[in-house]
Design an enzyme around this catalytic site. Structure first.
Site, PDB file in Angstrom:
ATOM      1  CG  ASN A 322       7.241  45.339  41.347  1.00  0.00           C
ATOM      2  OD1 ASN A 322       8.221  45.550  42.064  1.00  0.00           O
ATOM      3  ND2 ASN A 322       6.868  44.116  41.000  1.00  0.00           N
ATOM      4  CG  HIS A 358       4.842  37.393  39.552  1.00  0.00           C
ATOM      5  ND1 HIS A 358       5.383  38.206  38.581  1.00  0.00           N
ATOM      6  CD2 HIS A 358       4.567  38.215  40.602  1.00  0.00           C
ATOM      7  CE1 HIS A 358       5.414  39.456  39.014  1.00  0.00           C
ATOM      8  NE2 HIS A 358       4.930  39.486  40.243  1.00  0.00           N
TER       9      HIS A 358
END
Length: 469
Positions: A322, A358
C-alpha cells in the site's frame, strides 16, 4: 437493463455463484479490468488532443463505473466532489479551507461507515469513497501549499503544489479517473494534469512506451489472482471462529493464522497490480529516467512484489505494501506534525488516522496499534543486533544465514497474521475469540520483548557503546 437468466437471477449473479464469489466482488474486478480498454482508447484517440476531452472522458466513464457498482449511491461520491470544488473556489488558499475540507471529507466518510456498517467485509460505496477522501484532502493541502514561498516548502511539497485554482473539469476528472477510482492508487492533481496534457511520457510529444511495463503488472496481477482464487477457499476467515479450529492443536492454529494472513493480502495485491497496469498505460505511472537513462514506470506502484515476498522484516512489509497510501499519510499527516517535535507521537498519530480512515470497527484500531508496537520493537531489536558484538557475529555467520532467515520469516508472518486478525474480523467478540484461541501469543511476545530489551541491551552491549548513547 440487467440480463436475466432463466432462474430469475442476472447473468452476473449466476457467474458470481459459479465462481464462488459475490456479485459485488465480480462487478469490482470487472470494473478494474475494464480500465485496460479504456486506457487503450485514451492512448489512441485522446493523446495529444485538448486536455478537456480527457477530463470529460474520465468523468463520463467514472460515473458509469460508479453506477455499475453502486447504483444511485454514487451520488455520495459526486456530492463530495462538487463540495470540494466549492471549498477551493470560495475559501481559497486558507487554513480555513484546509480545516473545512479535512473535517467535512472525514466526517462524511465516517458517517458512511456508521450507517452502512455490518460485521462482514462488504463491497459498498464507502470503499471508493475512502480513496476519494484522501484525494480531496490531499488536493486542498496541495492548493494551500501553492500559496507559500518556495523557500517555505520542502522539495517534496514543491512537486505537488498547485499554482492556481483547478477548474471543475480538472477536479472531477481527477476524482473519476478510472485508473484510481475504486481501489486507488493515490496520485496528485498535478500529475493527473500532466497526463491529460500529454506530457507524462518518456518521449516528448509521443505516446508513452508503456505497453510492455503495463502488461508485466497485469501478468503479475493475474498470477496473484490465480493463487488467491485457488488457495483462499481453503483458508476462509470464518474458519477462525469455528469450534473445529479451536479443537486443533496450538501449533496448527498458529500455522493457520500465519499462512492465512499471507494469502489474505493477495486480494489487495491483485487489485493494486491490475490498476497499476492501467495507470502505466495512460502514462500516469511514468516516474522519470533512472541513472542508466531508462524510463521508470513505478510512480503508481502500490506494492513492491519482490520486497513483499522476500523481506523478513515487518517494516519491510510495510514499505512494500500500500505504498501510495502510506506515502500520502507520511506527506500529509506525519510530516505536517513536525511541529510536535517527536517522531513517535507523529507516527502514532499517523497510524491512528489510518485506523479511523479504514473504518469504525475496533479491529482497525487494534491492528494499527499492534503495527505501531511491532515497528517500535523491531527497530529496537535491529539496533541491539548492530551494537552487540555477539549478535553481530552470529547474524554474520554464513552457516546461520538460512536458519536465521527461515526463523525470522516464520516469526514475521506469524506476527503479521496475528495483527491482521482484528483487521479482517472487525468486531471485538470475533478477534478476541481468535486471540484467546492462540493464548494471545502475539501480545505475550510483544510485551515480553518490551520488558526484556532494556536488560538485554545492558547485558549484550559493551559499556563503551552504552556511554556513546
Amino acid at each position: 437493463m440487467a440480463v436475466t437468466a432463466g432462474t430469475g437471477q442476472t447473468l452476473l449473479q449466476e457467474t458470481a455463484e459459479a465462481l464462488g464469489s459475490s456479485e459485488a466482488a465480480l462487478r469490482l474486478i470487472l470494473s478494474i479490468f475494464i480500465g485496460y480498454p479504456l486506457a487503450l482508447f485514451q492512448r489512441w484517440y485522446l493523446f495529444g488532443k485538448e486536455a478537456h476531452l480527457t477530463y470529460l472522458f474520465h468523468i463520463i466513464t467514472g460515473l458509469l463505473l460508479s453506477y455499475f457498482n453502486f447504483g444511485y449511491q454514487m451520488c455520495h461520491f459526486l456530492l463530495c466532489v462538487v463540495l470540494q470544488f466549492l471549498i477551493l473556489r470560495l475559501m481559497g488558499r486558507t487554513i480555513t479551507a484546509v480545516f473545512t475540507s479535512f473535517s467535512f471529507q472525514m466526517i462524511y466518510l465516517l458517517a458512511g461507515y456508521y450507517y452502512t456498517a455490518t460485521d462482514e467485509y462488504d463491497i459498498k460505496w464507502t470503499m471508493p469513497h475512502c480513496v476519494l477522501t484522501l484525494k480531496m484532502i490531499g488536493l486542498v493541502f496541495d492548493y494551500y501549499d501553492g500559496g507559500k514561498a518556495q523557500d517555505q516548502l520542502t522539495n517534496e511539497q514543491q512537486q505537488f503544489t498547485l499554482p492556481s485554482v483547478p477548474s471543475f473539469l480538472q477536479v472531477a476528472g481527477f476524482s473519476y479517473f478510472y485508473g484510481g477510482l475504486l481501489v486507488g492508487p493515490q496520485f496528485s492533481l498535478k500529475r493527473y494534469q500532466k497526463v491529460a496534457e500529454g506530457t507524462m511520457t518518456d518521449v516528448k510529444g509521443q505516446r508513452p512506451n508503456s505497453l510492455m511495463p503495463a502488461a508485466k503488472r497485469l501478468s503479475l496481477g493475474f498470477i496473484y489472482l490465480s493463487v488467491y482464487a485457488i488457495i483462499s477457499p481453503y483458508l476462509p476467515d470464518s474458519y477462525l471462529l469455528t469450534d473445529q479450529f479451536l479443537a486443533q492443536p496450538f501449533w496448527y492454529r498458529c500455522v493457520y493464522i500465519t499462512i492465512w494472513g499471507k494469502i489474505m493480502l493477495y486480494k489487495y495485491l491483485t487489485c493494486w497490480l491490475v490498476t497499476e497496469g492501467v495507470c502505466i498505460l495512460t502514462g500516469m505511472g511514468y516516474n522519470g529516467m533512472d541513472a542508466s537513462g531508462r524510463p521508470q514506470w513505478d510512480a503508481c506502484a502500490n506494492v513492491k512484489v519482490w520486497l513483499f515476498e522476500t523481506t523478513p522484516l515487518f517494516t519491510g512489509t510495510i514499505a512494500s505494501f500500500n505504498i501510495n497510501t502510506n506515502a500520502w499519510v507520511a506527506r500529509n499527516v506525519f510530516k505536517r506534525l513536525r511541529f510536535l517535535g517527536n517522531k513517535i507521537i507523529s507516527q502514532a498519530a499517523a497510524l491512528l488516522f489510518l485506523a479511523v480512515w479504514h473504518g469504525l470497527h475496533s479491529g482497525y484500531l487494534i491492528c494499527f496499534s499492534l503495527e505501531f508496537l511491532i515497528v517500535v520493537l523491531e527497530k529496537q531489536i535491529i539496533e541491539l543486533v548492530h551494537k552487540s558484538p555477539l549478535l553481530t557475529q552470529l547474524t554474520s555467520t554464513p552457516a546461520l544465514n538460512l536458519p536465521l532467515y527461515i526463523a525470522q520469516q516464520s516469526i514475521h508472518w506469524l506476527c503479521m497474521g496475528y495483527a491482521l486478525v482484528p483487521f479482517c474480523l472487525f468486531t471485538w467478540d470475533k478477534w478476541l475469540r481468535v486471540f484467546t484461541s492462540v493464548c494471545f501469543i502475539g501480545h505475550v511476545l510483544f510485551f515480553s520483548l518490551l520488558l526484556l530489551l532494556p536488560y538485554l541491551h545492558k547485558v549484550l552491549v559493551p559499556r563503551k557503546e552504552r556511554k556513546v548513547e
